[in-house]
Design an enzyme around this catalytic site. Structure first.
Site, PDB file in Angstrom:
ATOM      1  N   CYS A   8       2.439  19.915  -5.601  1.00 36.65           N
ATOM      2  CA  CYS A   8       2.576  19.969  -6.923  1.00 36.65           C
ATOM      3  C   CYS A   8       3.831  20.026  -7.759  1.00 36.65           C
ATOM      4  CB  CYS A   8       2.015  21.620  -7.408  1.00 36.65           C
ATOM      5  SG  CYS A   8       2.431  22.690  -5.969  1.00 36.65           S
ATOM      6  N   ASP A 387       6.366   1.167   0.560  1.00 37.11           N
ATOM      7  CA  ASP A 387       7.232   2.012   0.540  1.00 37.11           C
ATOM      8  C   ASP A 387       6.884   3.088   2.085  1.00 37.11           C
ATOM      9  OD1 ASP A 387       5.084   4.186   0.007  1.00 37.11           O
ATOM     10  OD2 ASP A 387       5.339   3.557  -1.984  1.00 37.11           O
ATOM     11  N   CYS A 484      14.891  16.767   6.176  1.00 41.81           N
ATOM     12  CA  CYS A 484      13.611  17.026   6.867  1.00 41.81           C
ATOM     13  C   CYS A 484      13.010  15.610   7.074  1.00 41.81           C
ATOM     14  CB  CYS A 484      12.943  17.880   6.130  1.00 41.81           C
ATOM     15  SG  CYS A 484      11.278  18.258   7.166  1.00 41.81           S
TER      16      CYS A 484
END
EC number: 2.4.2.14
Length: 530
Positions: A8, A387, A484
């Site tokens: 979100c 991608d 990350c």
């Protein structure tokens, strides 16, 4: 890559009581800041199209804070297509301060009660609050069990947002009002995972907080008496803030608007940064800058790396075609470096959205989303740039359509990302090893030509090539220790993430248990394991 979704996005605006009125406020009315929320949300709707909402604060009405939210996109929820209704809604909900949210669910259902912000009413103003949440708690199941073990407590929804609402309420009850920095500090010791929070209470206090690892992005800007924040910089830029005034909120920091002042506080130490690399290569708007790094420039550098490793024999029939939309920057840069045309051979239907039209046939689903142009593909050697490949469902269908309907003679897939080999437990909807494409061919992050050839055969392509992991930090311009990259190297930055991954490995070959599709299901397995 139409098969991957984000958690979100969040937004906030506040006009402090001041003699000056910000030029960003409509009609120079200090109580019209809520009118800006739909504009902010439109610019971050790439982060969630399932639901939207806002909460505003206004001392001139009995309902000091008031929330409007519903299922649907920003245009639908705020009735932007109908001028009179939109103006009436904004009039009803306007105020000096407001927070907003757009949602895609990694948990819960397509139900209005899951839409955010979440508001908790209370007769005591400091305990009457609303908040929005971006991210995902990796220790959700453990926190849920701790709460429900208490005899008089019950959680009505399957969402970590309700966990956070409970923890906020509990802290206010124990520690009293006003110490919002202390509240976030105490909460940070309990939360494991990604969390950006926007908060507003009935006293007019607001804060925006970013987790100590900075997994998800958030930025803010100040212009005189006006403060605003959003998940991405493009929203603030388009609202009218000068680009030089837009700042990144650092991991473990919060902006507190209280007592007529805007202050930045550190609520938790940040032992390391773990920015999600997927934000740059896929999720974020190309016009945004995240943690001072341009999304567009990062994607073009990925294309440069694709060109450097290209070994295909280039002839006059060779073209580069991106899969719309996020692969366009990488494809254009790759084509430029190789000195060959980059053509739009796939037309995307931008009006499909969420639909009741379903089919069990993969080709039907792809036809609904993409139309290949024979004028571009016929008798061509196509370098198809994507991608990323997560589940491979869309890619298989696209290759088939380009070959059969488009008439391409060769299709060579180039992926501007390393192979996705591990689940995400921090807010991206890929939580099960069994649903991922690459682990069916790989045992760890090491890639070989033989593995790529087997993958290409499975997809129906003539060849396939991924980018190596090192190109991620090189393209983004952030040192690798600050990213990350768990989904491509299985190295998770938090304890709960590592625990969930070990459990996912344990259950990946169990046909019954491997059906779980989201991190919450994996966490439930953890709680029920013998």
């Amino acid at each position: 890559m139409a098969e991957l979704f984000h958690e979100c996005g969040i937004a906030a605006v506040y006009h402090l009581i001041h003699d000056d009125v910000s030029p960003l406020v409509p009609n120079n009315d200090q109580n019209q800041t809520a009118a800006l929320i739909p504009r902010l949300l439109l610019d971050i709707q790439n982060r969630g199209q399932l639901a939207a909402g806002m909460t505003s604060y206004n001392t001139e009405r009995k309902q000091l804070i008031r929330t409007h939210k519903d299922i649907g996109g920003v245009n639908e929820v705020f009735r932007l297509g109908r001028k009179e209704k939109a103006e009436q809604l904004i009039k009803e909900y306007n105020g000096r301060a407001a927070i907003g949210h757009v949602r895609y669910a990694t948990c819960g259902t397509d139900d209005r009660s899951y839409a955010q912000p979440f508001e908790r009413s209370h007769v005591q103003k400091s305990k009457w609050f609303s908040f929005g949440f971006n991210g995902q708690l990796a220790n959700y199941q453990k926190l849920r069990e701790q709460i429900e073990e208490q005899d008089d407590f019950h959680l009505a929804r399957e969402t970590d947002t309700e966990i956070i609402m409970h923890l906020l309420s509990q802290d206010f009850s124990i520690h009293g009002r006003g110490d919002l920095v202390g509240t976030m500090s105490r909460m940070s010791k309990k939360l494991d995972g990604a969390y950006n929070i926007v908060f507003l209470n009935a006293r007019g206090d607001m804060f925006i907080a970013r987790d100590p690892l900075g997994i998800r992005p958030v930025c803010y800007a100040i212009d005189g008496p006006m403060f605003a924040a959003a998940s991405e910089s493009v929203a603030l830029w388009n609202l009218g803030f000068d680009n030089s005034s837009i700042r990144t909120l650092e991991p473990g920091e919060m902006i507190l608007v209280q007592h007529g002042r805007i202050e930045k506080h550190r609520f938790a130490e940040s032992p390391r940064k773990a920015h999600c690399f997927f934000e740059w290569i896929y999720f974020a708007n190309a016009a945004s800058s995240l943690d001072e790094r341009s999304v567009y420039l990062s994607r073009t550098q990925l294309g440069v790396h694709l060109a450097k490793q290209e070994r295909l024999e280039i002839d006059e029939d060779t073209i580069v075609v991106p899969v719309p939309d996020t692969a366009k920057s990488a494809a254009s840069a790759m084509a430029y470096e190789l000195n060959i045309p980059c053509l739009e051979g796939l037309m995307r239907n931008r009006y499909v959205g969420r639909t009741f039209i379903e089919s069990k046939d993969r080709a039907d689903k792809v036809r609904l989303k993409f139309t290949p142009l024979p004028e571009v593909f016929r008798n061509r050697k196509v370098i198809l740039v994507e991608d990323s490949i997560v589940r491979s469902t869309t890619m298989k269908g696209l290759i088939d359509q380009i070959r059969v309907r488009g008439g391409a003679k060769e299709i060579h897939v180039r992926v501007a990302c390393p192979p996705i080999i591990s689940p995400c437990f921090y807010g991206i909807d890929m939580s099960n090893i069994g649903e991922l494409f690459a682990p069916k061919f790989m045992d760890g992050p090491e890639m070989t030509p033989a593995i790529e050839a087997a993958m290409a055969k499975k997809l129906g392509a003539d060849s396939l090539r991924y980018l190596p992991i090192d190109t991620l930090h090189e393209s983004i311009g952030i040192e690798e220790s600050s990213l990350c990259r768990a989904c491509v190297n299985s190295e998770y930055p938090t304890e709960a993430g590592r625990e969930l991954y070990q459990l996912a490995l344990e259950y990946k070959d169990d046909p019954e248990r491997a059906q779980s599709e989201r991190a919450y299901d994996v966490q439930t397995l953890m709680s029920t394991r013998s």
